[in-house]
Design an enzyme around this catalytic site. Structure first.
Site, PDB file in Angstrom:
ATOM      1  N   ASP A  29       0.842  -1.195   0.000  1.00  0.00           N
ATOM      2  CA  ASP A  29       0.000   0.000   0.000  1.00  0.00           C
ATOM      3  C   ASP A  29       0.881   1.250   0.000  1.00  0.00           C
ATOM      4  O   ASP A  29       1.467   1.607   1.026  1.00  0.00           O
ATOM      5  CB  ASP A  29      -0.914  -0.027   1.229  1.00  0.00           C
ATOM      6  CG  ASP A  29      -1.968   1.060   1.202  1.00  0.00           C
ATOM      7  OD1 ASP A  29      -1.718   2.127   0.606  1.00  0.00           O
ATOM      8  OD2 ASP A  29      -3.050   0.843   1.780  1.00  0.00           O
ATOM      9  N   GLU A  73       8.971  -1.590  -8.914  1.00  0.00           N
ATOM     10  CA  GLU A  73       9.717  -1.000  -7.807  1.00  0.00           C
ATOM     11  C   GLU A  73      10.854  -0.079  -8.246  1.00  0.00           C
ATOM     12  O   GLU A  73      11.069   0.986  -7.647  1.00  0.00           O
ATOM     13  CB  GLU A  73      10.285  -2.109  -6.900  1.00  0.00           C
ATOM     14  CG  GLU A  73       9.244  -2.817  -6.058  1.00  0.00           C
ATOM     15  CD  GLU A  73       8.664  -4.046  -6.728  1.00  0.00           C
ATOM     16  OE1 GLU A  73       8.157  -4.931  -6.023  1.00  0.00           O
ATOM     17  OE2 GLU A  73       8.723  -4.131  -7.980  1.00  0.00           O
TER      18      GLU A  73
END
Length: 253
Positions: free
Chosen positions: A69, A132
């Site tokens: 999150d 990422e």
């Protein structure tokens, strides 16, 4: 436990766990991680009167799991990487067969969640990505579970490219085990044999397999340490916060 982020059902040796944070793209926050750990613990031999032989993880039609999150991370509430890694290890090595039913988007930690399972069944809408590096991170905890399925180079490519791959590409590289229009029909094809297996035998077998291919256990200390170091980096925190508040990547003006 009263589940707030999951729907959990037990039926005749089968446990179905559905991620249920649709407004957040089924992103994993601390509460979901706690609930997932609890739900999986209920599938272990002491958790139910009738042993659970198959655990099914699923998301929504549009998204399986968007990863960690980011909104929570932007406020400093990052996930505990040790707890996350422990959960995935239990899915990978527990005394039950784990199946991920994947529809729609799967990103970052969602890829780790799926790859920790014994089988990944997809419909054609599934799209897997590791985003990422766009934010100055890398998928430290995901990679051992992904490499276990794909090998090093294919995982390396997915991490560096950062863009989604299709369900068919996921099948070709080993992330997925089957792709079909009717994902419930795929599941039904797997269940008759799997549901007859002994949990004791499955547990012994999976522990043995984990010893044969020990990347998950071997990488654990480094993966957890690297994850913590990255989320402690002020630049990474700024990148995440800017994306959450402005929807801009670090290189955008």
């Amino acid at each position: 436990m009263r589940y707030e982020t999951l729907d959990v059902r037990f039926l005749d040796g089968l446990c179905r766990i559905r991620l249920n944070r649709p407004e957040q793209g089924n992103a994993i926050n601390a509460r979901m991680l706690e609930e997932l750990a609890h739900a999986v613990s209920q599938c272990e031999p002491s958790g139910q009167d009738k042993p659970v032989t198959v655990v099914v993880l699923e998301g929504a039609a549009e998204v399986f799991c968007a990863g960690g999150d980011f909104e929570a991370a932007a406020t400093g509430a990052t996930l505990d990487p040790e707890a996350l890694y422990n959960l995935w290890t239990r899915l990978a090595a527990g005394p039950f067969v784990t199946i991920a039913l994947v529809r729609g988007r799967v990103n970052a930690g969602g890829v780790g969640l799926a790859c920790a399972c014994d089988f990944v069944l997809c419909d054609p809408t599934a799209a897997f990505s590791l985003s990422e590096l766009l934010f100055g991170l890398f998928p430290a905890c995901v990679l051992p579970f992904l490499i276990r399925r794909t090998g090093v180079q294919k995982a390396h490519r997915l991490a560096l490219m950062t863009r989604p791959i299709t369900a068919e590409d996921a099948l070709a590289c080993g992330i997925a085990d089957a792709v079909g229009e009717d994902i419930e029909a795929l599941l039904r094809a797997y269940l008759p044999r799997l549901s007859k297996l002994s949990g004791t035998a499955v547990g012994r077998y999976k522990r043995y397999m984990a010893e044969l291919s020990d990347i998950v256990a071997r990488a654990r200390p480094m993966a957890i340490s690297e994850n913590r170091a990255m989320f402690d980096d002020p630049t990474v925190r700024r990148n995440i916060s800017r994306y959450v508040t402005e929807m801009k990547f670090p290189w955008e003006p």
